[in-house]
Design a protein around this motif. Structure first.
Motif, PDB file in Angstrom:
ATOM      1  N   TYR A  67      58.386  27.426  -5.867  1.00 50.38           N
ATOM      2  CA  TYR A  67      56.969  27.200  -5.551  1.00 50.38           C
ATOM      3  C   TYR A  67      56.132  27.033  -6.813  1.00 50.38           C
ATOM      4  O   TYR A  67      55.154  26.273  -6.832  1.00 50.38           O
ATOM      5  N   SER A  68      56.517  27.709  -7.874  1.00 51.19           N
ATOM      6  CA  SER A  68      55.824  27.527  -9.141  1.00 51.19           C
ATOM      7  C   SER A  68      56.071  26.112  -9.676  1.00 51.19           C
ATOM      8  O   SER A  68      55.145  25.449 -10.160  1.00 51.19           O
ATOM      9  N   GLN A  69      57.302  25.658  -9.593  1.00 49.63           N
ATOM     10  CA  GLN A  69      57.626  24.299 -10.025  1.00 49.63           C
ATOM     11  C   GLN A  69      56.848  23.278  -9.201  1.00 49.63           C
ATOM     12  O   GLN A  69      56.285  22.315  -9.745  1.00 49.63           O
ATOM     13  N   LEU A  70      56.813  23.489  -7.893  1.00 52.73           N
ATOM     14  CA  LEU A  70      56.101  22.557  -7.020  1.00 52.73           C
ATOM     15  C   LEU A  70      54.625  22.488  -7.383  1.00 52.73           C
ATOM     16  O   LEU A  70      54.039  21.393  -7.467  1.00 52.73           O
ATOM     17  N   ASP A  71      54.010  23.630  -7.619  1.00 54.77           N
ATOM     18  CA  ASP A  71      52.598  23.631  -8.008  1.00 54.77           C
ATOM     19  C   ASP A  71      52.380  22.900  -9.324  1.00 54.77           C
ATOM     20  O   ASP A  71      51.369  22.210  -9.504  1.00 54.77           O
ATOM     21  N   SER A  72      53.320  23.059 -10.250  1.00 53.86           N
ATOM     22  CA  SER A  72      53.200  22.356 -11.529  1.00 53.86           C
ATOM     23  C   SER A  72      53.262  20.849 -11.331  1.00 53.86           C
ATOM     24  O   SER A  72      52.533  20.097 -12.002  1.00 53.86           O
ATOM     25  N   GLU A  73      54.107  20.394 -10.425  1.00 51.94           N
ATOM     26  CA  GLU A  73      54.195  18.962 -10.157  1.00 51.94           C
ATOM     27  C   GLU A  73      52.904  18.458  -9.513  1.00 51.94           C
ATOM     28  O   GLU A  73      52.362  17.414  -9.892  1.00 51.94           O
TER      29      GLU A  73
ATOM     30  N   HIS B 210      47.529  44.521 -11.763  1.00 49.75           N
ATOM     31  CA  HIS B 210      47.508  43.102 -11.431  1.00 49.75           C
ATOM     32  C   HIS B 210      48.139  42.784 -10.077  1.00 49.75           C
ATOM     33  O   HIS B 210      47.898  41.711  -9.536  1.00 49.75           O
ATOM     34  N   ALA B 211      48.933  43.697  -9.532  1.00 50.18           N
ATOM     35  CA  ALA B 211      49.678  43.388  -8.320  1.00 50.18           C
ATOM     36  C   ALA B 211      48.808  42.948  -7.147  1.00 50.18           C
ATOM     37  O   ALA B 211      49.171  42.014  -6.440  1.00 50.18           O
ATOM     38  N   PRO B 212      47.640  43.573  -6.878  1.00 50.81           N
ATOM     39  CA  PRO B 212      46.877  43.191  -5.690  1.00 50.81           C
ATOM     40  C   PRO B 212      46.420  41.736  -5.697  1.00 50.81           C
ATOM     41  O   PRO B 212      46.183  41.152  -4.655  1.00 50.81           O
ATOM     42  N   ALA B 213      46.276  41.119  -6.878  1.00 47.72           N
ATOM     43  CA  ALA B 213      45.780  39.754  -6.962  1.00 47.72           C
ATOM     44  C   ALA B 213      46.875  38.719  -6.765  1.00 47.72           C
ATOM     45  O   ALA B 213      46.592  37.531  -6.677  1.00 47.72           O
ATOM     46  N   ILE B 214      48.119  39.151  -6.725  1.00 47.98           N
ATOM     47  CA  ILE B 214      49.233  38.218  -6.628  1.00 47.98           C
ATOM     48  C   ILE B 214      49.369  37.705  -5.197  1.00 47.98           C
ATOM     49  O   ILE B 214      49.332  38.468  -4.233  1.00 47.98           O
ATOM     50  N   GLN B 215      49.553  36.395  -5.076  1.00 50.17           N
ATOM     51  CA  GLN B 215      49.758  35.801  -3.753  1.00 50.17           C
ATOM     52  C   GLN B 215      51.095  36.265  -3.189  1.00 50.17           C
ATOM     53  O   GLN B 215      52.127  36.137  -3.828  1.00 50.17           O
ATOM     54  N   LYS B 216      51.068  36.801  -1.983  1.00 48.89           N
ATOM     55  CA  LYS B 216      52.264  37.361  -1.367  1.00 48.89           C
ATOM     56  C   LYS B 216      52.750  36.476  -0.225  1.00 48.89           C
ATOM     57  O   LYS B 216      51.966  35.847   0.476  1.00 48.89           O
TER      58      LYS B 216
ATOM     59  N   ARG C 260      55.660  26.695 -17.000  1.00 51.12           N
ATOM     60  CA  ARG C 260      55.022  26.995 -15.722  1.00 51.12           C
ATOM     61  C   ARG C 260      53.650  27.637 -15.948  1.00 51.12           C
ATOM     62  O   ARG C 260      52.725  27.447 -15.176  1.00 51.12           O
ATOM     63  N   GLY C 261      53.536  28.416 -16.999  1.00 53.88           N
ATOM     64  CA  GLY C 261      52.266  29.074 -17.279  1.00 53.88           C
ATOM     65  C   GLY C 261      51.165  28.133 -17.707  1.00 53.88           C
ATOM     66  O   GLY C 261      49.987  28.506 -17.727  1.00 53.88           O
ATOM     67  N   GLN C 262      51.523  26.868 -18.031  1.00 53.38           N
ATOM     68  CA  GLN C 262      50.505  25.896 -18.414  1.00 53.38           C
ATOM     69  C   GLN C 262      49.656  25.475 -17.221  1.00 53.38           C
ATOM     70  O   GLN C 262      48.549  24.963 -17.387  1.00 53.38           O
ATOM     71  N   THR C 263      50.178  25.666 -16.020  1.00 55.37           N
ATOM     72  CA  THR C 263      49.449  25.340 -14.801  1.00 55.37           C
ATOM     73  C   THR C 263      48.973  26.628 -14.157  1.00 55.37           C
ATOM     74  O   THR C 263      49.779  27.540 -13.914  1.00 55.37           O
ATOM     75  N   LYS C 264      47.690  26.742 -13.900  1.00 53.58           N
ATOM     76  CA  LYS C 264      47.124  27.968 -13.352  1.00 53.58           C
ATOM     77  C   LYS C 264      46.935  27.823 -11.843  1.00 53.58           C
ATOM     78  O   LYS C 264      45.954  27.243 -11.367  1.00 53.58           O
ATOM     79  N   THR C 265      47.892  28.318 -11.095  1.00 54.75           N
ATOM     80  CA  THR C 265      47.827  28.316  -9.635  1.00 54.75           C
ATOM     81  C   THR C 265      48.344  29.657  -9.137  1.00 54.75           C
ATOM     82  O   THR C 265      48.969  30.412  -9.898  1.00 54.75           O
ATOM     83  N   PRO C 266      48.119  29.986  -7.871  1.00 54.35           N
ATOM     84  CA  PRO C 266      48.668  31.245  -7.344  1.00 54.35           C
ATOM     85  C   PRO C 266      50.181  31.350  -7.501  1.00 54.35           C
ATOM     86  O   PRO C 266      50.708  32.423  -7.795  1.00 54.35           O
ATOM     87  N   ALA C 267      50.900  30.240  -7.315  1.00 50.15           N
ATOM     88  CA  ALA C 267      52.364  30.296  -7.404  1.00 50.15           C
ATOM     89  C   ALA C 267      52.836  30.501  -8.835  1.00 50.15           C
ATOM     90  O   ALA C 267      53.809  31.227  -9.073  1.00 50.15           O
TER      91      ALA C 267
END
Length: 935
Positions: free
Chosen positions: A392-398, A304-310, A897-904
């Protein structure tokens, strides 16, 4: 008039002929094309240009250009008893015509762009090894540092580079070196010495040049080096003796070398220090903390690592001081921030090099600890704020909840004003009609608009964020809370920095020369109010049916104001402590590393000053007197208890490590230490378990068939515990045993950190099933079941009546029983009126308002347990252990956080999974022990 002009022309001609007659290298040829700087330089390591330069220098053709050169190979410092105090190895320098003309003209004016200084470096030292070797037989140094003038690229006006044979191209490395501090570029750490030159950032002297009058400086060199066999340089660049020979001569053992490099040494080189540094920087595998990967498996993560936003590597977080244009004035309208890359050269530490140690602590029974400002800051949550994957995960959720652009942009602006402070503020000043795009932080194209601002933002709460914070124009608390929270603050002019030391005892010359910045004394740098700027957060409630509804999302500064620790706005009590007293200590105490220093005494900069070997054309002593601080040294530890975040940066994944995802280098460039992150994590544990909270069993008795236990939890922090973001929680775990066998638990957890009952079942309150949550327990509301647990937490609901971890949908406060600080009062301090809603934000919510012990102002909570005893139990065969744990990322928060599907959010899930159960760490089972007691 014509006669006067003729006289002037004649005078100039005579002067020119006189200078030409004195010029020891009149036939010098121009700078050859391989040393011409390209019109644009790539971000990060300019590998292609370095290879071009290295290829040319290896031909030694520059020796045929007729350039002025040093009289002989010379030392840069003394050598005594085998120890060399040097700033460079033995050197032999060549000067392009532009530089030699500048020297012949008495070092007046500016060196023209395109000028070049080539410094051949020879090792091992001293220069006496090479003194009697003619130039045609001198062979190749195999290592060069060069300076190429370009006044339009940066304030200092030089391109700096070090190239050597044996250096590896980044595209051939097994482990990428894209994170390394560059070996070539503008504004490099070379400035820590060269900024002390009295003119044009070079110490070049006519005395050194062959054919010119005068003599090079001489240094004391004893005969200790003569015990080594005389070594001669190779006759062909890149060839010669094996590296093993040179390593042995350098004093580095082969076993140490192989440990560092992890492979046999076969490459020819004369500079093992370069290879050692390259090994540290390039070999991520060799510097990871703990080679064992925790669950889940390495293979699973690899899929899964290659798909993660870096995040882009921190090498790209490099914003320099602007060239000083004619008439340019420092202004508040253009922040002109520079990144911490411009600070590390002077304010990082040095280990036991020829000019160290500095700003590091060493002892025979402990590891070397980097206590430099940069070294500790970079692994603090402030240093990581611009790369914080939780943020950044929190921000994406907002943002995912919002539909209107204006609302989305408002949230981005508020959040990035702190977490990406320099990028957000700079973009707003330079593009006042445009919106800051959070995707700037992922921009790797130097030609794009967002590249610069992304680099500034990724640098987090960087050096200049705090040191350029100016006091508010109005000193009153209401004005501050109205105008200077949420990361909004007044800024000093771009050529000033605030510091704690008086103006008459600070050295400003190197910083002024290298960055056009003068440090100045300002007491505000020591004010807790400065911290309150980002630690008082008022946010909109975006789902409220009432317009303009707001909520105080963080109140750490008001909490401190409503405590006995306050030392601003009114009387100062005996227990007063500033934020800096706890989070920027003057000493170092850590049982884990067996290192105890009540105070640190050291210099706070490693610039070339009066303690370095003498050199020509140094600035005057009064300009370079970097003082040894007997007092006033403050560590930039800046830690709370969020060691879980540090674990995400520390944990290895695959062959790359999480730093591949988060974009950070694991080694400190100046010290070479690879243990700074580990030390920061140890410091979190030390702080958590020594100055945060205490647990005491204050009642223990058997009544009929029940065990009665009362536990007093004491908050030692100067604010709530936990404080800050509302999803953090602390909880009590009590385990009762009979003859050593457990018969009751409250607050036990599984390996995911979820709280369970005695049967090991996850409590429904962990997911708020059916709207259930844990009450506040006290002496009058005791715990009687293993399904009950004392959790110190804040719980809120959104407009739909659902529990939420959102920062912008805090419609209803349901519970807040986080431990209050000592001295807290429902009405606030008697001599200070804290405005609403900030005073209200320090109040408890729910059942805690009915607990007299909790409301007493002693910073205490007393929890009563009434535990049914099993058959055969008596006062003599039962025991109980109670522990206070902290979770800064509870399982329900990560699930939200997992309820929102974004790169972050996907990145945070990946990083959390990479930690597994955190086994064999202080954070095992996703909880950090704060305090414990046994009865």
């Amino acid at each position: 008039m014509r006669v006067l002009i003729a006289i002037v022309v004649l005078f100039l001609a005579i002067t020119a002929r006189a200078q030409e007659a004195q010029n020891p290298c009149p036939d010098a040829q121009p700078v050859p094309p391989p040393l011409h700087l390209p019109a644009t330089m790539p971000a990060g390591e300019p590998f292609q240009f370095e290879q071009q330069v290295l290829k040319y220098l290896s031909t030694l053709d520059y020796r045929k250009l007729g350039w002025c050169r040093d009289k002989w190979v010379r030392d840069t410092g003394p050598l005594m008893n085998g120890n060399a105090a040097i700033v460079h190895p033995a050197v032999h320098i060549y000067y392009s015509p532009e530089v030699s003309h500048w020297l012949l003209n008495g070092r007046q004016g500016d060196i023209p762009d395109g000028a070049v200084i080539i410094k051949e470096q020879f090792a091992p030292v001293p220069a006496a090894r090479y003194r009697d070797i003619p130039e045609q037989s001198l062979g190749c140094s195999n290592d060069w540092t060069i300076m190429i003038r370009n006044s339009k690229a940066s304030l200092d006006g030089w391109f700096w580079a070090e190239v050597w044979n044996g250096s590896k191209p980044s595209n051939s490395m097994k482990f990428t070196n894209k994170f390394q501090y560059p070996n070539a570029g503008y504004g490099l750490y070379c400035l820590r010495c060269h900024a002390s030159a009295e003119r044009q950032l070079t110490f070049s002297s006519l005395n050194n040049i062959e054919g010119a009058p005068g003599w090079p400086l001489q240094f004391r060199v004893d005969n200790s080096w003569m015990a080594d066999s005389a070594d001669t340089p190779p006759t062909t660049c890149g060839n010669g003796k094996s590296l093993i020979d040179f390593i042995q001569q350098s004093g580095i053992s082969l076993s140490e070398w192989r440990t560092l490099r992890g492979e046999e040494v076969i490459e020819p080189s004369r500079f093992p220090s370069h290879e050692k540094n390259a090994a540290i920087q390039e070999d991520v595998e060799g510097v990871r903390f703990g080679a064992k990967l925790r669950t889940p498996t390495r293979q699973l993560l690899a899929i899964h690592a290659p798909a993660i936003q870096k995040f882009p590597p921190e090498t790209l977080d490099d914003v320099l001081a602007r060239p000083k244009a004619a008439g340019m004035q420092a202004s508040e309208s253009l922040p002109d921030f520079v990144t911490s890359s411009q600070c590390l050269g002077c304010h990082s530490g040095l280990t036991n090099t020829s000019l160290g140690p500095a700003m590091v602590l060493t002892s025979t029974s402990s590891p070397t600890i980097n206590v430099s400002p940069y070294g500790e800051w970079r692994w603090s949550p402030m240093g990581l704020a611009g790369r914080d994957p939780v943020f950044y995960s929190q921000l994406d959720s907002e943002l995912a909840f919002l539909k209107e652009h204006s609302q989305k942009q408002g949230v981005i602006d508020k959040c990035m004003t702190c977490h990406g402070a320099m990028g957000k503020r700079s973009f707003a000043a330079e593009h006042p009609k445009e919106d800051f795009d959070v995707n700037f932080v992922y921009d790797t194209d130097p030609a794009s608009e967002g590249f610069k601002y992304g680099g500034l933002a990724r640098d987090g709460i960087s050096c200049e964020v705090c040191h350029r914070m100016a006091p508010p124009k109005d000193a009153s608390l209401p004005y501050f809370l109205e105008h200077h929270i949420n990361g909004v603050y007044d800024i000093t002019p771009s050529n000033e920095l605030n510091g704690p030391f008086k103006d008459d005892v600070i050295t400003t010359y190197p910083m002024d020369t290298g960055l056009n910045i003068k440090p100045k004394h300002n007491d505000y740098i020591q004010s807790p109010q400065m911290c309150g700027t980002c630690h008082t957060i008022l946010l909109p409630v975006v789902d409220s049916p009432k317009p303009d509804t707001t909520s105080v999302e963080q109140a750490t500064y008001p909490e401190w104001l409503n405590s006995d620790y306050r030392d601003e706005y009114g009387s100062v009590g005996a227990t007063a402590k500033t934020c800096q007293d706890c989070h920027m200590p003057s000493g170092y105490i850590n049982a884990r590393t067996n290192l105890y220093a009540s105070s640190i005494k050291d210099r706070i900069a490693i610039v070339q000053d009066l303690t370095y070997p003498v050199t020509d054309h140094l600035a005057t002593p009064d300009e370079l007197n970097v003082r040894y601080r007997e007092e006033g040294y403050r560590r930039h530890e800046l830690l709370g208890t969020n060691g879980f975040l540090l674990q995400m940066f520390q944990q290895p994944v695959n062959d790359e490590g999480n730093n591949e995802v988060l974009g950070v280098r694991m080694a400190d460039y100046m010290t070479g230490l690879t243990t700074d992150l580990e030390a920061a994590s140890n410091n979190v544990v030390q702080q958590a378990q020594s100055i945060t909270a205490a647990v005491v069993v204050t009642k223990w008795e058997v009544q009929d068939s029940k065990l009665i236990v009362e536990v007093t939890v004491v908050n030692k922090a100067g604010h709530r515990f936990p404080s800050g973001v509302g999803f953090r929680r602390a909880f009590l775990e009590l385990q009762a045993t009979m003859n050593g066998k457990p018969f009751f638990t409250s607050g036990a957890t599984n390996d995911k950190g979820q709280i369970t009952n005695f049967a090991g079942q996850v409590l429904p309150t962990e997911s708020f099933a059916g709207g259930k949550y844990q009450a506040h327990f006290s002496q009058t509301n005791p715990i009687r079941s293993s399904d009950q647990v004392q959790i110190y937490e804040e719980l809120t609901k959104n407009a739909d009546g659902q529990f939420t971890t959102s920062f912008t949908r805090r419609d209803f406060d349901i519970k807040d029983n986080r431990l209050l600080p000592r001295g807290w009062s429902l009405k606030g301090p008697a001599d200070l009126k804290i405005p609403e809603p900030y005073l209200h934000a320090t109040w408890p919510v729910g059942d805690a308002l009915k607990d007299p012990a909790y409301l007493s102002g002693r910073g205490e909570s007393i929890v009563r347990y009434e535990i049914p005893l099993p058959a055969g139990a008596n006062a003599g065969n039962i025991n109980a252990t109670v522990k206070l744990y902290l979770q800064t990322m509870p399982p329900y928060f990560l699930a939200d956080r997992g309820q929102t599907k974004t790169p972050a959010t996907a990145r945070l899930e990946f990083l959390a999974n990479s930690l597994g159960t955190l086994e064999n760490t202080d954070y095992e089972n996703w909880k950090l022990l704060i305090a414990s007691a046994t009865k």
